[in-house]
Motif scaffolding. Structure first.
Motif, PDB file in Angstrom:
ATOM      1  N   GLY A 109       5.519 -44.897  42.759  1.00  0.00           N
ATOM      2  CA  GLY A 109       6.016 -43.558  42.498  1.00  0.00           C
ATOM      3  C   GLY A 109       7.503 -43.461  42.747  1.00  0.00           C
ATOM      4  N   THR A 110       7.945 -44.023  43.846  1.00  0.00           N
ATOM      5  CA  THR A 110       9.364 -43.952  44.213  1.00  0.00           C
ATOM      6  C   THR A 110      10.231 -44.823  43.318  1.00  0.00           C
ATOM      7  N   TYR A 111       9.723 -46.013  42.913  1.00  0.00           N
ATOM      8  CA  TYR A 111      10.557 -46.975  42.200  1.00  0.00           C
ATOM      9  C   TYR A 111      10.106 -47.236  40.765  1.00  0.00           C
ATOM     10  N   GLY A 112       8.906 -46.749  40.386  1.00  0.00           N
ATOM     11  CA  GLY A 112       8.364 -47.039  39.064  1.00  0.00           C
ATOM     12  C   GLY A 112       9.274 -46.591  37.934  1.00  0.00           C
ATOM     13  N   GLY A 113       9.522 -47.479  36.978  1.00  0.00           N
ATOM     14  CA  GLY A 113      10.386 -47.183  35.848  1.00  0.00           C
ATOM     15  C   GLY A 113      11.842 -47.458  36.106  1.00  0.00           C
ATOM     16  N   GLY A 114      12.181 -47.848  37.344  1.00  0.00           N
ATOM     17  CA  GLY A 114      13.582 -48.049  37.669  1.00  0.00           C
ATOM     18  C   GLY A 114      13.932 -49.437  38.143  1.00  0.00           C
ATOM     19  N   VAL A 115      12.922 -50.280  38.417  1.00  0.00           N
ATOM     20  CA  VAL A 115      13.184 -51.633  38.906  1.00  0.00           C
ATOM     21  C   VAL A 115      12.284 -52.628  38.160  1.00  0.00           C
ATOM     22  N   PRO A 116      12.651 -53.916  38.149  1.00  0.00           N
ATOM     23  CA  PRO A 116      11.806 -54.917  37.494  1.00  0.00           C
ATOM     24  C   PRO A 116      10.447 -55.023  38.190  1.00  0.00           C
ATOM     25  N   ASN A 117       9.427 -55.230  37.380  1.00  0.00           N
ATOM     26  CA  ASN A 117       8.061 -55.453  37.866  1.00  0.00           C
ATOM     27  C   ASN A 117       7.710 -56.906  37.569  1.00  0.00           C
ATOM     28  N   ALA A 118       7.453 -57.682  38.614  1.00  0.00           N
ATOM     29  CA  ALA A 118       7.223 -59.120  38.439  1.00  0.00           C
ATOM     30  C   ALA A 118       6.044 -59.412  37.515  1.00  0.00           C
ATOM     31  N   LEU A 119       4.994 -58.603  37.614  1.00  0.00           N
ATOM     32  CA  LEU A 119       3.835 -58.822  36.750  1.00  0.00           C
ATOM     33  C   LEU A 119       4.159 -58.516  35.292  1.00  0.00           C
ATOM     34  N   HIS A 120       4.887 -57.417  35.045  1.00  0.00           N
ATOM     35  CA  HIS A 120       5.299 -57.123  33.673  1.00  0.00           C
ATOM     36  C   HIS A 120       6.102 -58.283  33.101  1.00  0.00           C
ATOM     37  N   ALA A 121       7.052 -58.778  33.894  1.00  0.00           N
ATOM     38  CA  ALA A 121       7.902 -59.878  33.440  1.00  0.00           C
ATOM     39  C   ALA A 121       7.078 -61.129  33.151  1.00  0.00           C
ATOM     40  N   MET A 122       6.089 -61.406  34.000  1.00  0.00           N
ATOM     41  CA  MET A 122       5.252 -62.580  33.812  1.00  0.00           C
ATOM     42  C   MET A 122       4.393 -62.462  32.554  1.00  0.00           C
ATOM     43  N   VAL A 123       3.759 -61.313  32.383  1.00  0.00           N
ATOM     44  CA  VAL A 123       2.890 -61.113  31.215  1.00  0.00           C
ATOM     45  C   VAL A 123       3.695 -61.233  29.925  1.00  0.00           C
ATOM     46  N   GLU A 124       4.873 -60.626  29.895  1.00  0.00           N
ATOM     47  CA  GLU A 124       5.724 -60.708  28.710  1.00  0.00           C
ATOM     48  C   GLU A 124       6.134 -62.150  28.443  1.00  0.00           C
ATOM     49  N   LEU A 125       6.479 -62.876  29.486  1.00  0.00           N
ATOM     50  CA  LEU A 125       6.915 -64.260  29.338  1.00  0.00           C
ATOM     51  C   LEU A 125       5.780 -65.149  28.829  1.00  0.00           C
ATOM     52  N   LEU A 126       4.604 -65.003  29.409  1.00  0.00           N
ATOM     53  CA  LEU A 126       3.467 -65.827  28.996  1.00  0.00           C
ATOM     54  C   LEU A 126       3.042 -65.524  27.564  1.00  0.00           C
ATOM     55  N   ALA A 127       3.147 -64.255  27.171  1.00  0.00           N
ATOM     56  CA  ALA A 127       2.780 -63.873  25.806  1.00  0.00           C
ATOM     57  C   ALA A 127       3.704 -64.504  24.775  1.00  0.00           C
ATOM     58  N   SER A 128       4.920 -64.872  25.192  1.00  0.00           N
ATOM     59  CA  SER A 128       5.875 -65.455  24.252  1.00  0.00           C
ATOM     60  C   SER A 128       5.559 -66.907  23.905  1.00  0.00           C
ATOM     61  N   LEU A 129       4.578 -67.486  24.571  1.00  0.00           N
ATOM     62  CA  LEU A 129       4.283 -68.910  24.376  1.00  0.00           C
ATOM     63  C   LEU A 129       3.428 -69.189  23.145  1.00  0.00           C
ATOM     64  N   HIS A 130       2.786 -68.162  22.580  1.00  0.00           N
ATOM     65  CA  HIS A 130       1.957 -68.323  21.375  1.00  0.00           C
ATOM     66  C   HIS A 130       2.300 -67.241  20.359  1.00  0.00           C
ATOM     67  N   ASP A 131       2.079 -67.549  19.079  1.00  0.00           N
ATOM     68  CA  ASP A 131       2.190 -66.501  18.065  1.00  0.00           C
ATOM     69  C   ASP A 131       0.808 -65.969  17.722  1.00  0.00           C
ATOM     70  N   LYS A 132       0.743 -65.055  16.768  1.00  0.00           N
ATOM     71  CA  LYS A 132      -0.534 -64.401  16.433  1.00  0.00           C
ATOM     72  C   LYS A 132      -1.509 -65.352  15.748  1.00  0.00           C
ATOM     73  N   GLN A 133      -1.008 -66.487  15.243  1.00  0.00           N
ATOM     74  CA  GLN A 133      -1.878 -67.458  14.568  1.00  0.00           C
ATOM     75  C   GLN A 133      -2.364 -68.560  15.518  1.00  0.00           C
ATOM     76  N   GLY A 134      -2.082 -68.405  16.814  1.00  0.00           N
ATOM     77  CA  GLY A 134      -2.537 -69.380  17.795  1.00  0.00           C
ATOM     78  C   GLY A 134      -1.654 -70.601  17.921  1.00  0.00           C
ATOM     79  N   ARG A 135      -0.526 -70.622  17.215  1.00  0.00           N
ATOM     80  CA  ARG A 135       0.409 -71.748  17.348  1.00  0.00           C
ATOM     81  C   ARG A 135       1.305 -71.552  18.555  1.00  0.00           C
ATOM     82  N   ILE A 136       1.701 -72.658  19.161  1.00  0.00           N
ATOM     83  CA  ILE A 136       2.578 -72.621  20.335  1.00  0.00           C
ATOM     84  C   ILE A 136       4.017 -72.485  19.853  1.00  0.00           C
TER      85      ILE A 136
END
Length: 451
Positions: free
Chosen positions: A214-241
Motif C-alpha cells: 500500500g505504501t510503496y505499490g506502483g512506485g518501486v520495482p517489484n522483484a517478482l514482476h521483473a522476474m516474470v517479465e524476464l522469464l517470459a522473454s525467453l520464448h515466443d508465442k510459437q514455443g521457439r526460444i
C-alpha cells in the motif's frame, strides 16, 4: 540346458539377490549415506567375483568408489565394456511411497524399490547374463570389462578423471549400457541420441527489504514482476526460444529421422489422458516425440519469491529466484548456450533491479549412427527375444557420461535399455517390470553371442 530353462530355474534365487542389492540405500547425493555407498560397491564387487569375473577391484575416487572387473579370455574377439551405476536418487517425498523405498516389494509382476529400474536392476542383468554364459559354456564369446560407478545421479564428477587415468585398462571396442527404456511394453528401443544439458540459477534483487504494497505499490520495482517479465522473454508465442544464437548447431531433422520417429506410433491422445492434459505444447512444426527427442529446450524448473504462506500478506518482494535447465542437441555447445542466455537476461532485465546468474552443470549431446554393425546386432538380439526388432530412437534425457565414454575411449556406445517409461525412475514408487527382467537376461546373452 537352454538359457530359458537356466534362468527359469534360478529366477527366485536371482530376484532374491536383486532385492538384497535394493535394500542398500546408496544415495550418492546425501553425505549421511557414505557408508551405504561403500557397502553397495562391495556388494557389486562380490557379485562380479562370484559370477566368474576376474581382477575385480574397488577403485577409490575423491567421491564414491568405482568397481572394475574383467574377463579377457577370447583372443581375437571384440571387447565389450559394460557401464552402469549403483547409486540411486533420494526418495523424497517419502509419504508418497506405497511401500518403503528400500524394502523391495513385488506387486502385479513389478518389483518396487528405489533403484529397481535406475539402475540397479539393469546392471544386475548384465552380471547374471555373464554368469550364465560362464556356467553354461565355461567361456565367454567376447572379452568383457565392467565399470560400475557410484556417482551417476550427481553427474559423475570423478568418472572423467578415472577414465583419463585408466584409459588403457578401459580400452574397448564398444561400451554397453542399460540405463534407458523400451518405447512401451513389448516394443524395444535402442537410443542413438541423448540430449545435452546446461543449467543456471537466476536471482533478481530490487529493494533491500520487502515493502508494504500500500505504501510503496506502483512506485518501486517489484522483484517478482521483473522476474516474470524476464522469464517470459525467453520464448515466443510459437514455443521457439528467443535467445540469440540458441539454435546454432541444431541439425534439421532428415526425412529418414522423421520416418524413424513416425515408426514409434506414439499415442499423444493417451499421453494427454494419462497426464490430465487438454493439449501438448511446444515448438510449432514438430510432433511430441520429435520435440522431446531431437529438439532443444529451455525450461523453468522453479520460480519463487515473496510471500507463499496461508492467507494474504501485502508485500512487494525484495527478491525473486528461478532455476532454468536447457536440453541440447547436435553440436550445441553448453558453455556457448549459457553465455547466450546470460547475455539475453542482462539485455532484457527491467531497469532498477540487480540481476545475478549462477551457471550450473554442462553436458554435450550424444549421437550415434544407427548403421554401425554392433547397433544392428543389438536390434537383432532384441528381435530374437521380444519378437519385435528394436527401433532406433532419440531420448530427451541426458546421461552426460555417455558422450564422454564415446569420445574418451573412441568407441561406439550401445544403449540397450530394459526399463519402461512409466516406471517412476527418480519418483516415488519406482519399479521394474519383471517381464523385462526375464527378457533382459536373454537379450543380453543373445547379443553377446551374436557379437
Amino acid at each position: 540346458m537352454s538359457y530359458e530353462s537356466y534362468f527359469a530355474e534360478r529366477r527366485e534365487q536371482q530376484l532374491g539377490e536383486l532385492k538384497e542389492f535394493l535394500t542398500i540405500p546408496s544415495i550418492s547425493a546425501l553425505s549421511e549415506h557414505k557408508q551405504d555407498m561403500i557397502k553397495a560397491a562391495e556388494w557389486v564387487a562380490g557379485k562380479l567375483e562370484s559370477a566368474g569375473l576376474e581382477n575385480v577391484k574397488i577403485h577409490q575416487t575423491a567421491g564414491h568408489p568405482i568397481v572394475y572387473a574383467e574377463h579377457l579370455h577370447a583372443p581375437g574377439k571384440p571387447t565389450i565394456l559394460v557401464y552402469g551405476h549403483y547409486d540411486v536418487q533420494p526418495v523424497d517425498p517419502l509419504n508418497l511411497w506405497e511401500t518403503p523405498p528400500f524394502e523391495p516389494t513385488e506387486r502385479d509382476g513389478k518389483l518396487y524399490a528405489r533403484g529397481a529400474t535406475d539402475d540397479k536392476g539393469q546392471v544386475f542383468l548384465h552380471i547374471k547374463a555373464i554368469e550364465a554364459l560362464l556356467k553354461q559354456e565355461q567361456q565367454l564369446p567376447v572379452n568383457v570389462k565392467f565399470c560400475i560407478e557410484g556417482e551417476e545421479e550427481i553427474s559423475s564428477p570423478n568418472l572423467l578423471t578415472f577414465l583419463n587415468e585408466q584409459q588403457e585398462m578401459l580400452a574397448t571396442d564398444a561400451v554397453l549400457i542399460s540405463d534407458t527404456s523400451l518405447i512401451e511394453k513389448g516394443k524395444p528401443a535402442i537410443s542413438i541420441g541423448l540430449r545435452g544439458l546446461c543449467s543456471l540459477e537466476v536471482s533478481i534483487q530490487a529493494s533491500n527489504t520487502d515493502l508494504h504494497s500500500g505504501t510503496y505499490g506502483g512506485g518501486v520495482p517489484n522483484a517478482l514482476h521483473a522476474m516474470v517479465e524476464l522469464l517470459a522473454s525467453l520464448h515466443d508465442k510459437q514455443g521457439r526460444i528467443t535467445v540469440e544464437g540458441f539454435y546454432e548447431g541444431v541439425p534439421e531433422l532428415t526425412a529418414a529421422m522423421h520416418e524413424e520417429f513416425e515408426k514409434q506410433n506414439f499415442n499423444e491422445e493417451q499421453l494427454k489422458k494419462t497426464l490430465g492434459l487438454s493439449t501438448t505444447y511446444g515448438e510449432e512444426g514438430y510432433t511430441f516425440v520429435e520435440r522431446t527427442g531431437a529438439r532443444p529446450t529451455l525450461e523453468l524448473n522453479g520460480v519463487w519469491g515473496g510471500f507463499q504462506g496461508e492467507g494474504t500478506k501485502t508485500v512487494i518482494p525484495k527478491e525473486a529466484h528461478a532455476k532454468i535447465t536447457c536440453r541440447l542437441v547436435g553440436q550445441q555447445d553448453p558453455q556457448r548456450i549459457l553465455d547466450a542466455i546470460i547475455a539475453h537476461l542482462h539485455a532484457n532485465v527491467q531497469p532498477g533491479v540487480t540481476l545475478k546468474v549462477k551457471p550450473g552443470e554442462k553436458a554435450r549431446a550424444f549421437d550415434m549412427d544407427p548403421s554401425i554393425p554392433l547397433l544392428q546386432t543389438a536390434a537383432d538380439a532384441y528381435e530374437a527375444v521380444y519378437g519385435t526388432r528394436a527401433l532406433f530412437t532419440k531420448d530427451g534425457g541426458s546421461i552426460p557420461i555417455v558422450e564422454t565414454f564415446s569420445r574418451q575411449l573412441s568407441a561406439p556406445v550401445i544403449m540397450m535399455g530394459f526399463g519402461l517409461p512409466d516406471e517412476n525412475l527418480h519418483a516415488p514408487n519406482e519399479h521394474f517390470n519383471l517381464e523385462n527382467f526375464d527378457k533382459g537376461l536373454l537379450t543380453i546373452v543373445e547379443f553377446l553371442k551374436r557379437v
